[in-house]
Design a protein around this motif. Structure first.
Motif, mmCIF file in Angstrom:
data_model
loop_
_atom_site.group_PDB
_atom_site.id
_atom_site.type_symbol
_atom_site.label_atom_id
_atom_site.label_comp_id
_atom_site.label_asym_id
_atom_site.label_seq_id
_atom_site.Cartn_x
_atom_site.Cartn_y
_atom_site.Cartn_z
ATOM 1 N N PRO A 63 3.746 17.487 -71.447
ATOM 2 C CA PRO A 63 3.844 16.579 -70.299
ATOM 3 C C PRO A 63 2.612 16.663 -69.393
ATOM 4 N N GLY A 64 1.995 15.503 -69.149
ATOM 5 C CA GLY A 64 0.794 15.440 -68.333
ATOM 6 C C GLY A 64 -0.490 15.331 -69.137
ATOM 7 N N THR A 65 -0.412 15.462 -70.474
ATOM 8 C CA THR A 65 -1.618 15.368 -71.307
ATOM 9 C C THR A 65 -2.128 13.935 -71.347
ATOM 10 N N VAL A 66 -3.435 13.776 -71.267
ATOM 11 C CA VAL A 66 -4.053 12.455 -71.402
ATOM 12 C C VAL A 66 -4.217 12.153 -72.890
ATOM 13 N N TYR A 117 0.050 7.525 -83.558
ATOM 14 C CA TYR A 117 -1.020 6.607 -83.174
ATOM 15 C C TYR A 117 -1.693 7.027 -81.868
ATOM 16 N N VAL A 118 -1.694 8.319 -81.585
ATOM 17 C CA VAL A 118 -2.392 8.800 -80.385
ATOM 18 C C VAL A 118 -3.191 10.055 -80.733
ATOM 19 N N ILE A 119 -4.242 10.293 -79.921
ATOM 20 C CA ILE A 119 -5.024 11.535 -79.998
ATOM 21 C C ILE A 119 -4.793 12.287 -78.700
ATOM 22 N N GLY A 120 -4.403 13.544 -78.823
ATOM 23 C CA GLY A 120 -4.217 14.384 -77.644
ATOM 24 C C GLY A 120 -5.545 14.959 -77.182
#
Length: 233
Positions: free
Chosen positions: A91-94, A138-141
């Motif tokens: 939680p809070g990661t872009v 479909y996302v990169i952390g």
């Protein structure tokens, strides 16, 4: 191995001629030992309890069967397992969105929904990405994080994003040849207020970190000479 030879069954009362046995009825009574069974039970043959009858069907079966085969749905015993969240997503990661309408946009991860999808937001005021669900495939952390301790996201679940089903209107003969006017469904005021409430708390945390607002507003893209496998997010 030679097959076993089956011994033919021999009757205790062989027929002299068809329908007439060698021994009389009373002789067979003693020969079969029925007298001993009767004597054992006080001069009466033992009686077994009748088998319970099958319950009668509540509805009568139809006299005629359908001409076509009616397919019965198979029982699905599969229980879906909750989707495991990647260790790099907290939680809070872009996150960087890789596909869809907002491809290349940076968003803030709020929480994982029961369906396994990720609840993210731009915020909308910063980069135009509203509250929406995204598949974690479909996302990169990234290593950048935003403090979301003051953001309340308890009311958001999968039902919140469900679309309302509208019944199709039957067209008359005159309307059939007319061009259809697409009516855009307006966003409810309640969802607009929810977006503003979430954005207000997030923007306070974002503005507290220098250059973070500019970073979220910039779109991610690869340029000539950049090697994706060597990038550190």
């Amino acid at each position: 191995m030679a097959p076993k030879q089956s011994t033919p069954k021999v009757s205790r009362n062989p027929n002299l001629i068809r329908g007439i046995g060698k021994y009389s009825r009373s002789k067979m009574y003693h020969k079969r030992g029925l007298w001993a069974i009767k004597a054992k039970n006080g001069g009466v043959f033992p009686r077994h309890d009748p088998k319970p009858k099958a319950p009668a069907p509540t509805e009568k079966p139809p006299k005629f069967y359908p001409a076509d085969d009616v397919k019965k749905p198979l029982v699905n015993k599969h229980k879906p397992k909750p989707t495991k969240l990647r260790a790099s997503i907290t939680p809070g990661t872009v996150l960087i969105i890789l596909a869809g309408r907002f491809k290349g946009k940076r968003v803030v991860f709020l929480k994982q929904l029961p369906s396994g999808l990720l609840l993210v937001t731009g915020p909308f005021k910063v980069n135009g990405v509203p509250l929406r669900r995204v598949n974690q495939a479909y996302v990169i952390g990234t290593s950048t994080k935003v403090d979301i301790s003051g953001v309340n996201v308890e009311k958001f679940d999968d039902k919140y994003f469900a679309k309302e089903t509208q019944k199709k209107k039957n067209k008359g003969e005159g309307e059939f040849f007319e061009a259809e006017k697409e009516e855009k469904s307006a966003l409810p005021q309640e969802k607009k207020d929810d977006q503003k409430a979430v954005d207000a708390q997030l923007i306070k945390s974002i503005e507290a970190v220098p250059d973070l607002k500019t970073y979220l507003g910039a779109r991610f893209s690869l340029k000539a000479g950049m090697k994706p496998h060597e990038l550190v997010f």
